[in-house]
Design a protein around this motif. Sequence first.
Motif, PDB file in Angstrom:
ATOM      1  N   PHE A  65       4.224  -2.778   4.953  1.00 47.14           N
ATOM      2  CA  PHE A  65       3.142  -1.936   4.437  1.00 47.14           C
ATOM      3  C   PHE A  65       1.843  -2.045   5.231  1.00 47.14           C
ATOM      4  CE2 PHE A  65       5.924  -2.392   0.733  1.00 47.14           C
ATOM      5  CZ  PHE A  65       6.092  -1.052   0.417  1.00 47.14           C
ATOM      6  N   ARG A  66       1.409  -3.242   5.564  1.00 48.58           N
ATOM      7  CA  ARG A  66       0.116  -3.392   6.248  1.00 48.58           C
ATOM      8  C   ARG A  66       0.230  -3.144   7.744  1.00 48.58           C
ATOM      9  NH1 ARG A  66      -4.247  -2.760   3.033  1.00 48.58           N
ATOM     10  NH2 ARG A  66      -3.676  -3.682   1.049  1.00 48.58           N
ATOM     11  N   TRP A 101       0.506   6.865   4.569  1.00 43.45           N
ATOM     12  CA  TRP A 101       1.535   6.496   5.548  1.00 43.45           C
ATOM     13  C   TRP A 101       2.879   6.314   4.860  1.00 43.45           C
ATOM     14  CZ3 TRP A 101       4.550   2.067   5.720  1.00 43.45           C
ATOM     15  CH2 TRP A 101       5.370   1.938   6.842  1.00 43.45           C
ATOM     16  N   TYR A 102       2.904   5.582   3.766  1.00 47.10           N
ATOM     17  CA  TYR A 102       4.155   5.334   3.050  1.00 47.10           C
ATOM     18  C   TYR A 102       4.718   6.626   2.461  1.00 47.10           C
ATOM     19  CZ  TYR A 102       7.489   3.644  -0.356  1.00 47.10           C
ATOM     20  OH  TYR A 102       8.632   3.446  -1.082  1.00 47.10           O
ATOM     21  N   ARG A 103       3.861   7.436   1.864  1.00 49.04           N
ATOM     22  CA  ARG A 103       4.330   8.681   1.235  1.00 49.04           C
ATOM     23  C   ARG A 103       4.928   9.641   2.264  1.00 49.04           C
ATOM     24  NH1 ARG A 103      -0.467   8.667  -0.837  1.00 49.04           N
ATOM     25  NH2 ARG A 103      -0.894   7.798  -2.843  1.00 49.04           N
ATOM     26  N   GLN A 104       4.442   9.588   3.494  1.00 54.46           N
ATOM     27  CA  GLN A 104       4.928  10.492   4.533  1.00 54.46           C
ATOM     28  C   GLN A 104       6.224  10.028   5.192  1.00 54.46           C
ATOM     29  OE1 GLN A 104       1.591  11.107   7.161  1.00 54.46           O
ATOM     30  NE2 GLN A 104       0.384  12.090   5.570  1.00 54.46           N
ATOM     31  N   LEU A 105       6.646   8.801   4.926  1.00 55.79           N
ATOM     32  CA  LEU A 105       7.918   8.334   5.477  1.00 55.79           C
ATOM     33  C   LEU A 105       9.078   9.121   4.874  1.00 55.79           C
ATOM     34  CD1 LEU A 105       7.591   4.430   5.322  1.00 55.79           C
ATOM     35  CD2 LEU A 105       7.627   5.845   7.391  1.00 55.79           C
ATOM     36  N   ALA A 106      10.047   9.432   5.688  1.00 60.02           N
ATOM     37  CA  ALA A 106      11.295  10.006   5.168  1.00 60.02           C
ATOM     38  C   ALA A 106      12.056   8.865   4.493  1.00 60.02           C
ATOM     39  CB  ALA A 106      12.114  10.601   6.302  1.00 60.02           C
ATOM     40  N   LYS A 107      12.505   9.130   3.268  1.00 61.81           N
ATOM     41  CA  LYS A 107      13.231   8.113   2.508  1.00 61.81           C
ATOM     42  C   LYS A 107      14.532   8.722   1.993  1.00 61.81           C
ATOM     43  CE  LYS A 107       8.796   6.475   0.924  1.00 61.81           C
ATOM     44  NZ  LYS A 107       8.110   7.729   1.107  1.00 61.81           N
ATOM     45  N   ASP A 139       0.853  -1.188   0.000  1.00 62.63           N
ATOM     46  CA  ASP A 139       0.000   0.000   0.000  1.00 62.63           C
ATOM     47  C   ASP A 139       0.888   1.236   0.000  1.00 62.63           C
ATOM     48  OD1 ASP A 139      -1.871   1.981   0.356  1.00 62.63           O
ATOM     49  OD2 ASP A 139      -2.537   1.305   2.330  1.00 62.63           O
ATOM     50  N   LEU A 140       0.891   1.948  -1.097  1.00 62.29           N
ATOM     51  CA  LEU A 140       1.700   3.161  -1.213  1.00 62.29           C
ATOM     52  C   LEU A 140       0.867   4.400  -0.873  1.00 62.29           C
ATOM     53  CD1 LEU A 140       3.706   2.380  -4.475  1.00 62.29           C
ATOM     54  CD2 LEU A 140       4.289   1.848  -2.113  1.00 62.29           C
ATOM     55  N   GLY A 141       0.036   4.268   0.139  1.00 58.63           N
ATOM     56  CA  GLY A 141      -0.851   5.353   0.556  1.00 58.63           C
ATOM     57  C   GLY A 141      -0.142   6.412   1.371  1.00 58.63           C
TER      58      GLY A 141
END
Length: 161
Positions: free
Chosen positions: A100-101, A35-41, A31-33
Amino acid sequence: MSAGRASAVKPVALAAAAAIFIALLGATITDLGDWYRQLAKPSWQPPDWLFGPAWTLIFALTAWSALRGWLRAPVAERAWLIGLFFLNGFLNVLWSLLFFRAQRPDWALIEVVFLWLSIIWLMLAAGRHDRMAAWLLLPYLAWVAFAGYLNLTVVRLNAPF
């Protein structure tokens, strides 16, 4: 179709079906929603669109490796070898589930070690019967090593979870 040719088609179809099933299961868990988009990468993370083609190639090579290993293994060892491939598929999906989940990159970081080790185990087991089967898994091993380092970096940048 001759009986010999028909018997050769079945393992190919099963290897392809297993690879497609694991790939689709992993994709549905990913899930690239928000939560994932807000992670610092890290800046060196590949673009999201690259992961699909990379995994498609890896799953194709893994299915080919499983097929080659199965065809060349003694009948008494085939179930064991395929069991190792299924264990690896389970660990592959489990990583996506944890990252992800469950939104626990820290737990996924621990699990990725087992995923990586399962690839080594596959390379050794399949390589006993067919060297090419082992070599076909090398891109998978490299990708999971890279993904593990990326996972570590995401944990460092975003902890605690």
